[in-house]
Design a protein around this motif. Structure first.
Motif, short mmCIF file in Angstrom:
data_model
loop_
_atom_site.label_atom_id
_atom_site.label_comp_id
_atom_site.label_asym_id
_atom_site.label_seq_id
_atom_site.Cartn_x
_atom_site.Cartn_y
_atom_site.Cartn_z
N PHE A 34 0.83 -1.21 0.00
CA PHE A 34 0.00 0.00 0.00
C PHE A 34 0.86 1.26 0.00
CE2 PHE A 34 -2.30 3.33 2.33
CZ PHE A 34 -3.43 3.45 1.52
N ILE A 35 1.90 1.27 0.82
CA ILE A 35 2.80 2.43 0.91
C ILE A 35 3.52 2.64 -0.41
CG2 ILE A 35 4.86 3.34 2.05
CD1 ILE A 35 3.85 1.95 4.61
N LYS A 36 3.99 1.56 -1.02
CA LYS A 36 4.68 1.65 -2.31
C LYS A 36 3.73 2.20 -3.38
CE LYS A 36 7.29 -0.99 -5.66
NZ LYS A 36 7.73 -2.31 -6.10
N GLU A 37 2.50 1.69 -3.38
CA GLU A 37 1.51 2.15 -4.35
C GLU A 37 1.20 3.63 -4.17
OE1 GLU A 37 -3.07 1.03 -5.67
OE2 GLU A 37 -1.95 -0.33 -4.35
N PHE A 38 1.07 4.07 -2.90
CA PHE A 38 0.82 5.48 -2.63
C PHE A 38 2.00 6.34 -3.09
CE2 PHE A 38 1.20 9.24 0.12
CZ PHE A 38 0.02 9.88 -0.23
N LYS A 39 3.21 5.88 -2.82
CA LYS A 39 4.40 6.63 -3.23
C LYS A 39 4.43 6.78 -4.75
CE LYS A 39 9.42 6.59 -3.04
NZ LYS A 39 10.62 5.84 -2.68
N GLU A 40 4.13 5.72 -5.47
CA GLU A 40 4.10 5.79 -6.94
C GLU A 40 3.03 6.77 -7.41
OE1 GLU A 40 3.58 1.83 -8.45
OE2 GLU A 40 5.56 1.18 -7.74
N PHE A 41 1.88 6.75 -6.75
CA PHE A 41 0.80 7.67 -7.11
C PHE A 41 1.22 9.12 -6.85
CE2 PHE A 41 -2.63 10.29 -5.36
CZ PHE A 41 -3.43 10.41 -6.49
N ALA A 42 1.79 9.38 -5.67
CA ALA A 42 2.15 10.74 -5.28
C ALA A 42 3.28 11.30 -6.13
CB ALA A 42 2.52 10.78 -3.80
#
Length: 140
Positions: A3-11
């Motif tokens: 989830f954190i990796k996905e959020f980082k990619e999104f941001a």
């Protein structure tokens, strides 16, 4: 962890960062335009209308007598502050016009030259001969 990796990619996506920069610059631009309206344009409009200050224009909705919008606000008197609304409309129109001019200028700068149409390559001797033969056959 996913989830954190996905959020980082999104941001960190380009368009999200561009939007964040746009919001920040838009806020600063809004302050500049508000200052332009409050301190330059509205005094000129007030001068043209005989010294009228739009921010002080209001209709008292209560029986209590007040002499200014500031006094009404201080006393908690219900008022219809249409002058502030007029000023907000002028703010909006000026901001919209400035954004229009900026976008128009950016489009002009980023306008790409229209590609020239490609010319067909010169036919080879063999292609010319085949075209002549074809035309002779059609005419018979």
């Amino acid at each position: 962890m996913g989830f954190i990796k996905e959020f980082k990619e999104f941001a960190m996506r380009g368009n999200v960062m561009d939007m964040a920069v746009g919001v920040i610059i838009g806020g600063a631009f809004g302050k500049i335009v508000t200052s332009l309206v409050d301190h330059i344009i509205m005094p000129l409009v007030g001068l043209a209308t005989g010294g009228v200050n739009f921010n002080d224009m209001f209709v008292n909705l209560s029986d209590e007598k007040v002499n200014s919008l500031a006094e009404a606000t201080e006393k908690g008197v219900a008022v219809f502050a249409y002058g502030a609304f007029v000023q907000s409309i002028i703010d909006f129109l000026i901001i919209a016009f400035c954004i229009f001019l900026m976008i128009k200028a950016m489009n002009k700068l980023s306008k790409k030259k229209e590609p020239e149409p490609e010319t067909a390559p010169e036919p080879s001797a063999e292609e010319k001969l085949l075209t002549e033969i074809r035309d002779l056959i059609k005419n018979k």
